[in-house]
Each structure stands twice: as structure tokens, then as C-alpha cells.
Scaffold this active site. Structure first.
Site, PDB file in Angstrom:
ATOM      1  N   HIS A   1       0.859  -1.196   0.000  1.00 21.33           N
ATOM      2  CA  HIS A   1       0.000   0.000   0.000  1.00 21.33           C
ATOM      3  C   HIS A   1       0.891   1.241   0.000  1.00 21.33           C
ATOM      4  CE1 HIS A   1      -2.829   3.071   1.315  1.00 21.33           C
ATOM      5  NE2 HIS A   1      -3.772   2.277   0.836  1.00 21.33           N
TER       6      HIS A   1
ATOM      7  N   GLU B   1      -3.460   1.894  -7.505  1.00 22.57           N
ATOM      8  CA  GLU B   1      -3.887   3.033  -6.688  1.00 22.57           C
ATOM      9  C   GLU B   1      -2.921   4.201  -6.901  1.00 22.57           C
ATOM     10  OE1 GLU B   1      -6.330   1.739  -3.099  1.00 22.57           O
ATOM     11  OE2 GLU B   1      -4.256   1.485  -2.499  1.00 22.57           O
TER      12      GLU B   1
HETATM   13  C1  PEP Z   1      -6.744   3.182   0.144  1.00 25.61           C
HETATM   14  O1  PEP Z   1      -6.410   3.426   1.286  1.00 25.61           O
HETATM   15  O2  PEP Z   1      -6.359   2.142  -0.392  1.00 25.61           O
HETATM   16  C2  PEP Z   1      -7.588   4.152  -0.552  1.00 25.61           C
HETATM   17  C3  PEP Z   1      -7.860   3.924  -1.814  1.00 25.61           C
HETATM   18  O3  PEP Z   1      -8.011   5.233   0.141  1.00 25.61           O
HETATM   19  P1  PEP Z   1      -9.171   6.283  -0.294  1.00 25.61           P
HETATM   20  O4  PEP Z   1     -10.316   5.465  -0.818  1.00 25.61           O
HETATM   21  O5  PEP Z   1      -9.510   7.006   0.962  1.00 25.61           O
HETATM   22  O6  PEP Z   1      -8.592   7.154  -1.343  1.00 25.61           O
END
Ligand code: PEP
Length: 237
Positions: A88, A157
Site C-alpha cells: 500500500h 492506486e
Molecule cells: C486506500 O487506502 O487504499 C484508498 C484507496 O483510500 P481512499 O479510498 O480514501 O482514497
């Protein structure tokens, strides 16, 4: 589809337990068959019976031992945890985990057969450098990772979209997911400011197999509505 909630450092043990009770009830009522994963804070993990799988947001690459402050697989398995989030962006960029450490962790939990949600994504300055440096950056995050591991789930992400309310355009997500699918055929989630308002359009993008939701997952009514939206899309297909 896979709908995953990352609570980060939020919700107490008690709050997590009542969240999970409520979520199980709603999923049952809705006849929801989507794969739902919840990653609570480590101190809120408990044995859980139901269709929601709990996962660890992090753990150390060890069974047990002298690693003060860390959690080993023995502590996870006491609660039946067999799912883990690795890579992450908050662990990479705030806690300073290197690719080498992540690979070690990945291999350790792979050997134990864990379902691994492995996160990749670029910071804003790298994205602004253009698509070639950006893809080089993301490709480096695949180095040492067994992209054919049967229990692998990848989550794309973009770091600049996490917790900021900003998201790439739908077209950008589509193109990125198309490219990342060439690196691994594992299910590919999108994460970064997914919320009730945008989940439907995100889940409708080709090669988006689900979502990883942070902030917007903290309210069970909202998260369960997101699971319902995923179910509705699946039912239509
Ligand atoms: C995450 O922590 O993986 C994430 C996507 O956070 P958020 O949805 O708050 O952007």
C-alpha cells in the site's frame, strides 16, 4: 467483483465488530454474492464468522520471533486471517517500505498460501513526468513479484488519488488497467477516492475487476451500498 475496504488506522475493536455484524446482515438481505474483503486495524482483528473475509493491512515476514511491534503469521492465523495487503502506498511512502522488503513479505505470505492484495501506483510528480517514466515507475513495483501467483489480486492506486478526492479520468483508468493486465492476469482493482458517487462508473470500466476503498468504506451503510452497486452491475452482465 471484488469490493475491498481498507480501514487504515480507523475504528476501534468494538466499532469494527458492529460494522461487520451490520455488513453481514445487509449482504445477506441483498443476496449479495460479490467477494467482499475488509482490512481492519490490526488491533481490531478478531475471529469472524460470515462471508466477508478479513485481511491484515500489514504483517512482518515471520511466523513469530523477536520483532518488537510487528505481527507475524502466527498471530494472524489465530484469527483465521489468510488475506494480506502488501505494498500500500502509505506503507511505501510514509513507513518507507522498500521494494526489496515488500518482495520478502510477498514471498513469505505466498509460501503460506495467503490471498495477497498487492498495491501499485505512481505519485503525482512521476505522473507529471509523462507516461513513459510513469510506466517505468509502476513496472519497478512489479519487480520480484510473482505475477502468476494464483492467490494474487493487484490494486492500482495512484498515490495522488488516495484520500484526496481526486481521481484519474475514466479513460486514464481504462488505459492504465489495460496496460497492467498485460503484466498480470490477476484480478485488478482500482483504488483512490472511490466513493458512492463514482463507484458505478469505475466498476463499469473494462479490466476493472473491483475496487479498494479507504475513507468511504468507514460508514457501513455506504460501503454496503457500494457492494450492492457491484452486485447490480454483475446481475446485468
Ligand atoms: C486506500 O487506502 O487504499 C484508498 C484507496 O483510500 P481512499 O479510498 O480514501 O482514497
Amino acid at each position: 467483483m471484488i469490493i475491498a475496504a481498507n480501514f487504515k488506522t480507523n475504528l476501534t475493536r468494538k466499532q469494527t465488530a458492529s460494522y461487520l455484524d451490520a455488513l453481514e446482515d445487509i449482504l445477506k438481505e441483498d443476496d449479495n454474492s460479490q467477494e467482499v474483503l475488509v482490512f481492519p486495524a490490526i488491533s481490531s482483528i478478531d475471529a469472524h464468522e460470515g462471508r466477508v473475509a478479513l485481511g491484515a493491512q500489514n504483517a512482518y515476514a515471520t511466523l513469530n520471533g523477536a520483532f518488537t511491534g510487528e505481527t507475524g503469521s502466527e498471530q494472524l492465523e489465530e484469527f483465521g486471517i489468510k488475506t494480506i495487503l502488501i505494498g500500500h502506498s502509505e506503507r511505501r511512502h510514509i513507513l518507507g517500505e522498500t521494494q526489496e522488503e515488500l518482495v520478502k513479505k510477498f514471498n513469505f505470505y505466498k509460501k503460506l498460501g495467503y490471498k495477497i492484495v498487492y498495491c501499485v501506483g505512481e505519485p503525482l510528480d512521476i505522473r507529471e513526468d509523462g507516461s513513459e517514466p510513469m510506466m517505468e515507475y509502476i513496472s519497478a513495483q512489479y519487480e520480484g513479484i510473482d505475477t502468476e501467483y494464483e492467490n494474487l489480486i493487484v490494486a492500482y492506486e495512484p498515490v495522488w488519488a488516495i484520500g484526496t478526492g481526486l481521481t484519474p479520468t475514466l479513460r486514464d483508468i481504462e488505459l492504465l488497467h489495460l496496460t497492467l493486465k498485460q503484466k498480470s492476469t490477476a484480478p485488478l482493482l482500482y483504488g483512490g477516492s472511490v466513493k458512492l458517487d463514482n463507484i458505478e462508473e469505475v466498476l463499469n470500466i473494462q479490466n476493472v475487476d473491483g475496487v479498494l476503498v479507504g475513507g468511504a468504506s468507514l460508514v457501513v451503510e455506504d460501503f454496503s451500498k457500494m457492494c450492492k452497486i457491484a452486485q447490480n452491475i454483475d446481475d446485468k452482465e
